[in-house]
Design a protein around this motif. Sequence first.
Motif, short mmCIF file in Angstrom:
data_model
loop_
_atom_site.label_atom_id
_atom_site.label_comp_id
_atom_site.label_asym_id
_atom_site.label_seq_id
_atom_site.Cartn_x
_atom_site.Cartn_y
_atom_site.Cartn_z
N GLU A 1 50.69 -49.43 24.45
CA GLU A 1 49.32 -49.43 24.93
C GLU A 1 48.59 -50.62 24.32
O GLU A 1 48.50 -50.75 23.09
CB GLU A 1 48.61 -48.13 24.55
N ASP B 1 45.36 -51.34 24.46
CA ASP B 1 44.02 -51.05 23.95
C ASP B 1 43.95 -49.70 23.24
O ASP B 1 42.88 -49.12 23.09
CB ASP B 1 43.00 -51.07 25.09
N GLY B 2 45.08 -49.17 22.83
CA GLY B 2 45.07 -47.88 22.15
C GLY B 2 46.38 -47.62 21.44
O GLY B 2 47.28 -48.46 21.42
N TYR B 3 46.46 -46.44 20.83
CA TYR B 3 47.67 -46.06 20.11
C TYR B 3 48.75 -45.58 21.08
O TYR B 3 48.44 -45.03 22.14
CB TYR B 3 47.35 -44.92 19.14
N LEU C 1 42.47 -41.71 21.02
CA LEU C 1 43.65 -42.52 21.32
C LEU C 1 43.35 -44.02 21.25
O LEU C 1 44.27 -44.84 21.18
CB LEU C 1 44.19 -42.18 22.72
N GLN C 2 42.07 -44.38 21.25
CA GLN C 2 41.70 -45.79 21.20
C GLN C 2 41.79 -46.31 19.77
O GLN C 2 41.59 -45.57 18.81
CB GLN C 2 40.28 -45.99 21.74
N LYS C 3 42.04 -47.57 19.62
CA LYS C 3 42.21 -48.14 18.28
C LYS C 3 40.90 -48.22 17.51
O LYS C 3 40.89 -48.16 16.30
CB LYS C 3 42.85 -49.52 18.38
#
Length: 449
Positions: A380, A382-384, A439-441
Amino acid sequence: MLVLGIFLLAQNLWGQGLRIGADVHPYWSPENGHYLEITYSVEPSSLYAAWADSSAPKITLIALVRRGNEVLSADKMALTCPEQDVKADILYPIVQNAFLAADTGFLQLTVFYGLGETLTDTLNGSFYLEDKQGVALAALQWKEVLKGNLGPRAQFGQAVYANDSDKVYFYTEAYRLPKGQKAFFTYEVYSLDTDRSMEGYGGVMRLPATNRVQPIQGGILVTDLPTGNYELRCTLNVQDMDKERYPQQRLRFYRVNPTELARWNEESPIDPRWMGQLGTGDSLRHWINGFYPIASIAERQQIERMAPGISDTLLWRFAQRFWESRYPVDALTRFVEYKNLLRIVDSQYSSRAVPGYATDRGRIFLQYGPPTLTEKRPFETDGYPYEIWQYNTLDVPNAPYQINKLFVFVNYAVVGRNYELLHSDAIGEVFNSRWKIALQKRSYMTEDI
């Protein structure tokens, strides 16, 4: 205004390896009205595993009490946890209280928390405080002796008492006892397994009708109480009051009787076929530890108490009794099937330091079986990395039949196999309404903070 039939809210959440529990108890005082006592409990092994610095760990917590869009009260707390030897046999949980103003009606509690100064996880709960006039009894709260005084007890879900000389301490408050009328507080331990009151485990207290708020605390020695599910049942008896209106409160706990369990282990004969399937030494201990995801509370306590020096004979006996209690006819066959599942989760989910059954994905696989559908997002931008498991049906013993349940796992380390359970809508699992944001960084903060 008084509270009657008030609630006990116990929320637990695992976030980025940090396990925090929040027990919320509503109280009332003539001077300040309604207020909440929040007891934060931090599980030490998860804390020290997630804290990279060599100094004492720090946790930041922000609690908000809302009614609709209105923020009734807020509290920010910074916990500096003591340094502990992470290799010691016993790590002590960190417990801290906070107090927030409240009111009657439907309320929401949100707790933002994280290691250091960064808030990364959220704990949510909703409840209703009922406005009642007259005599009332506050919700029960577990206590424990700390340096000679009763203090809050660390809570991670249902209370479990597993020591040889455990004493169950409780606390509540009686409100507006009428002057000139006798009042008694009665309490008893009730077995939920046998549906009967346990003789000798209870008592009566006479209460003075002099204070608008009367604190009540007591203790029950449960050394000889058999292993099982119990409920502490308390009643406020007031002279000339209709018995149907006596205020009552209940609180469940689980008792693990170590003497009883040791006797069971010593008396069970061993079938040699189990020795062949289980092996010896480290191999034997690996299979025993793998029972943990499907074990009862009592069995988990026993597994945790198995010191490295325990004999293979006791482990063989425990394993045989574990499976024969579930499958009297084909226990060995069932174990061999489960053993194959353990090999699968070891091959798919284990890391160099963590066996497959000890991971969240491994635990869910062993407890509920393979998922119906799996969505994997390992890359991903833009996320984990994350995975979503869907179960069309969940048929779990001692729980309602469930359909269309999700389990969301996230890999905060980005690399490796360390996927943690972030959210599930299954009964008894971690629920996080903000899982899509998590879930986003980046850490997203709401406008309320």
